[in-house]
Scaffold this active site. Structure first.
Site, mmCIF file in Angstrom:
data_model
loop_
_atom_site.group_PDB
_atom_site.id
_atom_site.type_symbol
_atom_site.label_atom_id
_atom_site.label_comp_id
_atom_site.label_asym_id
_atom_site.label_seq_id
_atom_site.Cartn_x
_atom_site.Cartn_y
_atom_site.Cartn_z
ATOM 1 N N GLU A 70 0.600 -1.349 -0.361
ATOM 2 C CA GLU A 70 -0.226 0.098 -0.018
ATOM 3 C C GLU A 70 0.831 1.196 -0.447
ATOM 4 O O GLU A 70 0.522 2.316 -0.446
ATOM 5 C CB GLU A 70 -0.718 -0.754 0.894
ATOM 6 C CG GLU A 70 -2.170 0.814 1.008
ATOM 7 C CD GLU A 70 -2.774 1.879 2.387
ATOM 8 O OE1 GLU A 70 -1.701 1.241 3.327
ATOM 9 O OE2 GLU A 70 -3.477 3.168 2.227
ATOM 10 N N THR A 106 -5.537 10.279 -1.244
ATOM 11 C CA THR A 106 -4.415 10.854 -0.400
ATOM 12 C C THR A 106 -3.271 11.461 -0.276
ATOM 13 O O THR A 106 -3.224 11.310 0.966
ATOM 14 C CB THR A 106 -4.374 8.649 0.881
ATOM 15 O OG1 THR A 106 -5.663 7.904 0.080
ATOM 16 C CG2 THR A 106 -3.463 9.104 1.528
#
Ligand code: HSE
Length: 310
Positions: free
Chosen positions: A132, A185
């Site tokens: 991630e 993000t």
């Protein structure tokens, strides 16, 4: 060795209002489906990605699912085993629902199950977090942890991945409203102040500790009083259309609390009954429709299982 296996990794809600980067829970839906099969040439290849409109890379080292799996293969000395991976994105990305985390989890969990490595989910966590990390540049397990392990995960320390599963009381219903705008993000993290006041730190610690105590004791009154984000929500609310209108509506409808899911733009509310959750979803969509913004609603319990093999 099976010729192919299919795994599922769920979406997740990170931060949960009170625990920026250190708290998250898994949803029942949506999520990602990943297929791992025997390949024809040495090494791991990503052969197809669906549901991503061509926006995700097929290169293993640039793809969260590929990279997470590769890191595992490297550690077990298996980078030459012929493997193929298909990624079927069944959830939106840039939505605040842990899309890159679900892919990273699916990738490493799928490969581990296919090769029967015997690694526990807890042992796979670091690979999924590394996967991630290539998407948002930060090393935190608040989406990956719940997507892999299921339930609600508290992270004492992200560097060492010292994580703890929190008791999930029965009778909690989650509604997620996802406005169709994209918030990256990396950018949503970039706008955050690096310092907070001593007074806010004290109040937020009180909220986080009480929230966790409320989960363990099924004290929904305390849960509602605790689900308040003094630090990050005020800095990110402007990224989400009609955030405060939706929040006011959700609280007036009876939600225990509402905040931003991960980095946004999705928002989540915790409720004590499913009809209330549904009502909040419908009213939230109406508020967004008035602003000419389409949205999706996901109604879910907290998913206790996390990633699984079909
Ligand atoms: N805790 C993270 C954030 C979750 O809010 O930035 C998204 O990766």
């Amino acid at each position: 060795m099976a010729k192919a296996i299919k795994v599922w990794a769920p979406a997740s809600v990170a931060n949960v209002g009170v625990g920026f980067d250190i708290l998250g829970f898994a949803l029942e839906k949506p999520g990602d489906e990943i297929i791992i099969r025997e390949g024809v040439t040495p090494g791991l290849k990503i052969t197809s990605i669906t549901g991503a409109k061509g926006r995700l890379p097929l290169e293993v080292m640039k793809n969260t699912a590929g990279f997470a799996a590769y890191r595992l293969l490297e550690d077990i000395g298996a980078t030459d085993i012929p493997l193929e991976m298909e990624i079927h994105k069944k959830m939106p990305f840039g939505s605040g629902l842990g899309s890159s985390a679900a892919s990273a989890v699916g990738g490493v969990y799928g490969v581990s199950e296919f090769l029967k490595t015997g690694k526990t989910k807890m042992e796979l966590l670091k690979y999924a977090v590394e996967g991630e990390q290539i998407a948002d540049g930060a090393y935190h397990a608040d989406n990956v942890g719940p997507s892999l392990l299921g339930g609600m995960i508290l992270i004492r320390d992200n560097d060492t991945l010292d994580v703890k599963k929190i008791h999930v009381p029965g009778g909690l219903f989650i509604v997620v409203i996802y406005p169709h705008i994209e918030v990256l993000t990396r950018e949503s993290r970039g706008i955050l102040k690096k310092e907070i006041s001593f007074a806010d730190s004290i109040k937020q610690s009180g909220n986080l500790a009480s929230f966790i105590a409320a989960m363990f004791t099924s004290d929904f009154g305390l849960l509602g009083r605790s689900l308040k984000d003094l630090i990050v929500e005020p800095q990110r609310a402007h990224l989400i259309p009609a955030f405060y209108d939706i929040k006011e509506m959700a609280l007036n409808t009876g939600a225990l609390g509402m905040s931003i899911s991960g980095a946004g733009p999705s928002v989540f509310a915790m409720c004590t009954d499913s009809a209330m959750a549904e009502e909040i979803g419908m009213k939230g969509q109406a508020i967004l429709r008035n602003k000419k913004i389409d949205s999706d609603v996901f109604l879910s319990g907290i998913n206790l299982e996390g990633a699984y093999k079909f």
